[in-house]
Design a protein around this motif. Structure first.
Motif, PDB file in Angstrom:
ATOM      1  N   ALA A 226       0.818  -1.210   0.000  1.00  0.00           N
ATOM      2  CA  ALA A 226       0.000   0.000   0.000  1.00  0.00           C
ATOM      3  C   ALA A 226       0.850   1.257   0.000  1.00  0.00           C
ATOM      4  O   ALA A 226       0.573   2.219  -0.738  1.00  0.00           O
ATOM      5  N   LEU A 229       2.454   1.629  -3.510  1.00  0.00           N
ATOM      6  CA  LEU A 229       1.461   1.939  -4.536  1.00  0.00           C
ATOM      7  C   LEU A 229       1.028   3.401  -4.460  1.00  0.00           C
ATOM      8  O   LEU A 229       0.753   4.031  -5.483  1.00  0.00           O
ATOM      9  N   LYS A 230       0.988   3.945  -3.262  1.00  0.00           N
ATOM     10  CA  LYS A 230       0.573   5.340  -3.105  1.00  0.00           C
ATOM     11  C   LYS A 230       1.593   6.320  -3.674  1.00  0.00           C
ATOM     12  O   LYS A 230       1.292   7.513  -3.834  1.00  0.00           O
ATOM     13  N   PRO A 234      -1.286   9.621 -10.053  1.00  0.00           N
ATOM     14  CA  PRO A 234      -2.702   9.289 -10.236  1.00  0.00           C
ATOM     15  C   PRO A 234      -3.052   8.892 -11.668  1.00  0.00           C
ATOM     16  O   PRO A 234      -3.985   8.123 -11.893  1.00  0.00           O
ATOM     17  N   ALA A 251      -5.087  -3.286  -1.491  1.00  0.00           N
ATOM     18  CA  ALA A 251      -4.683  -1.883  -1.516  1.00  0.00           C
ATOM     19  C   ALA A 251      -4.863  -1.301  -2.914  1.00  0.00           C
ATOM     20  O   ALA A 251      -5.340  -0.171  -3.073  1.00  0.00           O
ATOM     21  N   LEU A 252      -4.479  -2.078  -3.937  1.00  0.00           N
ATOM     22  CA  LEU A 252      -4.640  -1.607  -5.312  1.00  0.00           C
ATOM     23  C   LEU A 252      -6.110  -1.384  -5.636  1.00  0.00           C
ATOM     24  O   LEU A 252      -6.476  -0.381  -6.273  1.00  0.00           O
ATOM     25  N   ARG A 254      -8.540  -0.589  -3.590  1.00  0.00           N
ATOM     26  CA  ARG A 254      -9.007   0.640  -2.936  1.00  0.00           C
ATOM     27  C   ARG A 254      -8.542   1.873  -3.697  1.00  0.00           C
ATOM     28  O   ARG A 254      -9.308   2.835  -3.873  1.00  0.00           O
ATOM     29  N   MET A 255      -7.310   1.876  -4.169  1.00  0.00           N
ATOM     30  CA  MET A 255      -6.782   3.031  -4.880  1.00  0.00           C
ATOM     31  C   MET A 255      -7.468   3.220  -6.229  1.00  0.00           C
ATOM     32  O   MET A 255      -7.723   4.347  -6.656  1.00  0.00           O
ATOM     33  N   ALA A 258     -10.765   4.774  -5.633  1.00  0.00           N
ATOM     34  CA  ALA A 258     -10.662   6.168  -5.208  1.00  0.00           C
ATOM     35  C   ALA A 258     -10.080   7.072  -6.287  1.00  0.00           C
ATOM     36  O   ALA A 258      -9.961   8.287  -6.077  1.00  0.00           O
ATOM     37  N   GLU A 260      -7.009   7.006  -7.320  1.00  0.00           N
ATOM     38  CA  GLU A 260      -5.613   7.321  -7.009  1.00  0.00           C
ATOM     39  C   GLU A 260      -4.638   6.645  -7.975  1.00  0.00           C
ATOM     40  O   GLU A 260      -3.451   6.967  -7.996  1.00  0.00           O
ATOM     41  N   VAL A 261      -5.128   5.686  -8.756  1.00  0.00           N
ATOM     42  CA  VAL A 261      -4.384   5.059  -9.843  1.00  0.00           C
ATOM     43  C   VAL A 261      -5.329   5.005 -11.036  1.00  0.00           C
ATOM     44  O   VAL A 261      -6.525   4.712 -10.885  1.00  0.00           O
TER      45      VAL A 261
END
Length: 328
Positions: A226, A229-230, A234, A251-252, A254-255, A258, A260-261
């Protein structure tokens, strides 16, 4: 003295030409149906087989090997990855392990490029629109993707497949970067036009595309966790044709949800069985059923490697593709 045919148990049906050749050389046992063996069937197999031919769906762990009969002396894996086999325990019990390296290199690199193109050019979204909604005509703003040429590609794992991917990426005009356990020779880097990053964090933070091409080992489990990945931009995308365990899939997910990716192309998953159901709901995710090596040529060549390993072993020699714990 007549040649004694080894008893070989194959856990899944293989290409017909491979099975036919095996039957000429060995006493082979396969199931009547093309389905994974149950745990009970695997136990029965290791109790009777002299050679076991498993695949990535078969968990050849310590408890299974503890039930193996003394006649089991070789596990000739149908596939390059052996993270589903407890190689150390097998070695302790005097059981050799072999695999099928090199065969899937070009096919898997092709699939990595296919996923990159699919994500950047939004091909699945266009396909879905044509198949479900219909086409209402061309529009200047419809399905705008990203130009592939000039994009920064970060390859995680610069082995045979990573290098094959780098050559393809060069042809598309991408800028190739890589992180690897060991840096390549200077002349190899020059040939691949690839820049080495000692810091994975720094590479991840600067790339437009991340491609996972390293094996799953204890040291690479959730290598892209996580926190790491952050670090991705974006607007960046990530593809994985190696092993799902390298990425923290939750984690991926969720991103991606959101924003974020920008997108993900996955041919492998954390449990090796199936994708996180939440990934199926997102239009910026391309999911494939582990098709990286799925070419007729590749699957037959994999079978030929298995046969060579078994035949060499039967002749009293070390299999050419033997795997030992120190290689993992």
């Amino acid at each position: 003295m007549p040649y004694r045919r080894l008893t070989v148990v194959v856990t899944r049906r293989l290409p017909e030409v491979v099975e036919a050749r095996m039957a000429e050389l060995f006493d082979i046992q396969t199931g009547p149906e093309d389905r994974p063996m149950s745990r009970e069937e695997l136990v029965a197999a290791v109790k009777t087989a002299e050679v076991l031919v498993p695949n990535l769906r078969d968990e050849i762990d310590q408890s299974l090997l503890a039930q193996a009969g003394p006649q089991l002396k070789l596990i000739a894996n149908y596939g390059a990855g052996v993270d589903h086999i407890d190689v150390a325990t097998a070695r302790q019990r005097g059981i050799l392990v072999s695999n099928t390296p090199d065969v899937v290199t070009e096919d898997t690199a092709d699939m990595s490029i296919a996923l990159i193109l699919a994500l950047l050019r939004r091909i699945p979204e266009g396909l879905a629109r044509m198949q479900t909604e219909g086409w209402e005509g061309w529009s200047p703003n419809a399905l705008q993707g990203a130009r592939v040429a000039g994009k920064q590609l970060g390859i995680l794992g610069m082995g045979r497949i990573g290098q094959a991917l780098a050559r393809r990426a060069n042809a598309f005009g991408m800028q190739v970067h890589y992180h690897n356990r060991r840096r390549l020779r200077e002349e190899t880097e020059a040939d691949l036009k690839a820049r080495y990053w000692d810091s994975l964090d720094q590479m991840v933070a600067r790339m437009d595309v991340i491609s996972v091409n390293c094996p799953h080992t204890p040291s690479t489990f959730h290598l892209l966790n996580a926190r790491r990945l952050k670090l991705m931009k974006p607007e960046a995308v990530i593809v994985n044709t190696s092993r799902g365990e390298v990425i923290d899939e939750n984690a991926l997910t969720r991103m991606l949800r959101a924003g974020e990716v920008a997108g993900a192309g996955l041919d492998v998953f954390g449990g090796r069985r199936d994708a996180n159901p939440r990934l199926r709901e997102m239009s910026n995710v391309v999911l494939l059923p582990h098709m990286g090596s799925a070419t007729r040529e590749g699957r037959i060549e994999m079978g030929e490697k298995v046969i060579i390993n078994i035949k060499t072993f039967a002749d009293g020699h070390r299999p050419p593709d033997q795997v030992v714990p120190g290689m993992l």
